[in-house]
Design an enzyme around this catalytic site. Structure first.
Site, short mmCIF file in Angstrom:
data_model
loop_
_atom_site.label_atom_id
_atom_site.label_comp_id
_atom_site.label_asym_id
_atom_site.label_seq_id
_atom_site.Cartn_x
_atom_site.Cartn_y
_atom_site.Cartn_z
N ARG A 183 63.31 29.65 56.45
CA ARG A 183 63.92 30.93 56.81
C ARG A 183 63.30 31.37 58.13
NH1 ARG A 183 67.30 29.82 53.77
NH2 ARG A 183 68.06 30.92 51.92
N GLU A 216 69.53 35.75 62.36
CA GLU A 216 70.76 34.96 62.39
C GLU A 216 71.94 35.71 61.79
OE1 GLU A 216 69.11 31.58 60.08
OE2 GLU A 216 70.67 31.97 58.63
N HIS A 220 71.79 26.87 61.16
CA HIS A 220 71.57 26.91 59.70
C HIS A 220 72.54 25.97 58.97
CE1 HIS A 220 69.99 29.62 56.22
NE2 HIS A 220 70.17 28.36 55.83
C1 8YV Z 1 72.89 27.83 52.73
C2 8YV Z 1 70.35 27.94 52.31
O1 8YV Z 1 73.55 27.38 53.85
O2 8YV Z 1 70.51 27.28 50.06
C3 8YV Z 1 69.94 27.98 50.89
O3 8YV Z 1 69.00 28.73 50.58
O4 8YV Z 1 69.70 28.47 53.14
C4 8YV Z 1 71.56 27.19 52.74
O5 8YV Z 1 71.72 26.04 51.97
C5 8YV Z 1 73.17 29.27 52.68
O6 8YV Z 1 72.20 30.09 52.25
C6 8YV Z 1 74.48 29.40 51.94
O7 8YV Z 1 74.49 30.32 50.96
#
Ligand code: 8YV
Length: 329
Positions: A240, A269, A287
């Protein structure tokens, strides 16, 4: 009996919508942009379940305004966008999508490490801009990957998948730091050495951040930590954005106090700090750690499984919390 009402707050695969619609009364937000907090609150009125992604924030305030909500199913492994203690206290079940994205996210982590160490984005920009004029011995000379020390901060499922790639694919020395140490047999299988955070920062040639984001990990890598790293080291963040102090990182990259960075996640982001865009020794991706079609379908499917099971008397496959029983009204 009327069908239970749920909200699908973000675009989802057709198969997932069909499965949910067969069982529930579904309100579907089909827009490109995420719902605002006010829109989310309004659309959750009378809804018992919600399917979200990593973008929608579930706060205590929102929960208080939506007393019918019983299940929050996020299509993500991370759940820092959800106030889990507030959900637990109100009897709201939270579920996430671990495991199905582990290998895919580790692939991206390794791709970013390779691209960063071998200056691939810099080379492509130069080539596209017509700047490739001739050969010289140090032209785009980057850092070695094979045989070097891969440092992993946060040794959960994705960290271990990265360690396997490093050890068995690239003959790297694996070092890690984590809140808790891995069992001895797992350490032995991965050839992973447990180090203090300080020693990990000092020894890593390539440091990958894969720890969950929380108040405790906010800016876990900032000026003091970057100062401990080797001037030849690379830093990769696939966790993150808030784990890294981006201003301190930009300064370290500008002054060549570390060699390069690869970032898939950003504190604000989808906005990215302009200073990060100006630095040549940084590889930026938007991301996309889990972004392959099979993995995204698996994540969406698991998020639907969780919602369906939890609201129809079954057991959600991947719960995050164990909420206390809701009081009968
Ligand atoms: C996703 C992510 O793209 O799973 C996670 O925690 O950061 C990523 O895989 C995103 O959060 C989609 O909900």
């Amino acid at each position: 009996m009327d069908a239970l009402k749920v909200l699908v707050a973000r675009r989802a695969p057709t198969a997932v919508l069909e499965r949910l619609s067969a069982r529930f009364d579904v309100d579907y937000h089909d827009g490109e942009a995420p719902l605002t907090a006010d829109e989310l609150r309004a659309r959750l009125q009378g809804r018992v379940g919600v399917y979200i992604t990593g973008t929608e924030r579930i706060t205590a305030e929102l929960l208080d305004a939506c007393p019918d909500l019983r299940v929050v199913s996020t299509m993500s492994v991370g759940y820092n966008h959800i106030d889990v203690p507030a959900c637990t206290a109100r009897g709201v079940l939270v579920t996430n999508t671990p495991d199905v994205l582990t290998e895919t996210t580790a692939d991206l982590g390794f791709a970013l490490l390779m691209a960063t160490a071998r200056r691939m984005s810099e080379g492509e920009r130069l080539l596209r801009d017509g700047g490739w004029k001739s050969w010289s011995w140090d032209f785009l000379a980057g850092s070695e990957v094979h045989g070097t020390t891969l440092g992993i901060l946060g040794m959960g499922r994705i960290g271990q998948a990265l360690a396997r790639r490093g050890r068995f694919g690239f003959n790297m020395n694996i070092a890690y730091h984590n809140r808790s140490r891995l069992p001895a047999d797992v350490e032995a299988e991965l050839g992973a050495r447990y180090l203090s955070k300080e020693d990990l920062l000092k020894q890593a040639d390539h440091l990958v951040l894969v720890l969950p984001y929380s108040a405790a990990s906010h800016h876990a890598v900032g000026g003091p930590e970057l100062a401990l790293m080797k001037p030849t080291a690379t830093l990769i963040n696939i966790a993150r954005g808030g784990i890294v102090d981006e201003d301190a990182l930009a300064a370290a990259l500008r002054d060549k106090r570390i060699a390069a960075a690869g970032l898939d996640v950003f504190e604000g982001e989808p906005k990215v700090k302009p200073v990060l865009l100006t630095l040549p020794n940084i590889v930026l991706t938007p991301h996309i750690g889990s972004a392959t079609m099979p993995t995204r379908l698996a994540m969406a499917g698991l998020a639907a499984d969780n919602l369906l099971a939890a609201l129809t008397g079954g057991v959600a496959p991947t719960p995050v919390n164990v909420p206390v029983q809701r009081q009968a009204a």
